[in-house]
Scaffold this active site. Structure first.
Site: not given
Length: 263
Positions: A27, A29, A148
């Protein structure tokens, strides 16, 4: 022959002098990405962050400090960390435990795509382990808040538990705001680090004279529980939605039953 060559030609990366083979990307970001790596029979996730600005270095240091502050089975374990210079910038490397089953968000999307729901008892087991992880941060002196909490930041662990990850948003839980300037600074910080649909109301429009504490995490816990049960947060990401208190509970789905006790 070709298969053997491809396995030997895979890229590698070092962390404090130890070499790891990069298997695939997991992944990415805005300023980081994650690789699946291994060294012999040991498998890890390697988070790599580009450090070009002082605030990026500060955020990286806070994330490492947050990992080191809590040693808990429901908080992602940090195994090694390194910073290397690459031309005009630095790259931070964090070696963490790899969980092959993905995140709670992956589970939610997969379950919904099949027209079903996550079983209620599974939700309770996952939520309990999440609460245990957050309690570990709130029990510190001074207490820390994750800020978060959301299904995307919960890895699926063994026996229907979850593992809290992405500690870059972790901050001191208790904050005294005494001026408009301080309020706007916190508001801007939360806008950058806290996902809107799971953000507590007091972090959208911070008053000029107030106390912020661990309860901001409790709000996010509630939104996350709702998302595990119904597929998405009860809030749409706007300040109006968070402040309205208008939470709709679908009539065909209930979060828990009175005869279930796992605490």
């Amino acid at each position: 022959m070709g298969h053997k060559c491809s396995s030997f030609c895979r890229p590698s990366v070092t962390v404090n002098g130890r070499r790891y083979r990069v298997v695939k990307d997991l992944g990415e970001g805005a300023f980081s990405y994650v690789n699946l790596v291994h060294h012999g029979k040991e498998w890890f996730a390697l988070k790599r962050m580009r450090l070009q600005l002082p605030e990026q270095e500060e955020a990286f240091e806070r994330e490492v400090d947050a990992h080191r502050a809590v040693d808990h089975p429901s908080v992602l374990a940090l195994h090694d960390v390194d910073v290397v210079t690459k031309g005009t910038y630095k790259e931070a490397r964090m070696l963490v435990t790899y969980y092959k089953d993905g995140t709670v968000q992956d589970l939610i999307e997969c379950t919904l795509s099949q027209g079903g729901y996550i079983p209620e008892l599974n939700i309770l087991h996952m939520f309990k382990s999440l609460c245990d992880a957050i309690l570990a941060f709130h029990s510190l002196e001074p207490p820390l808040a994750h800020r978060d909490i959301k299904p995307h930041n919960l890895l699926l662990g063994p026996n229907m538990t979850v593992v809290l990850m992405d500690l870059g948003s972790v901050s001191k839980a208790r904050c005294t705001i005494t001026s408009r300037r301080e309020a706007l600074a916190l508001q801007e910080k939360c806008a950058q680090e806290c996902t809107a649909a799971y953000r507590a109301p007091e972090l959208f429009e911070v008053p000029s004279n107030c106390e912020i504490d661990e309860r901001s995490d409790v709000w996010s816990l509630g939104c996350t529980l709702y998302a595990m049960a119904y597929g998405q947060s009860p809030c749409d990401g706007s300040a109006l939605s968070a402040n309205s208190g208008n939470i709709q509970i679908p009539s065909d789905r209930y979060i828990m039953k009175t005869n279930i006790r796992i605490f």
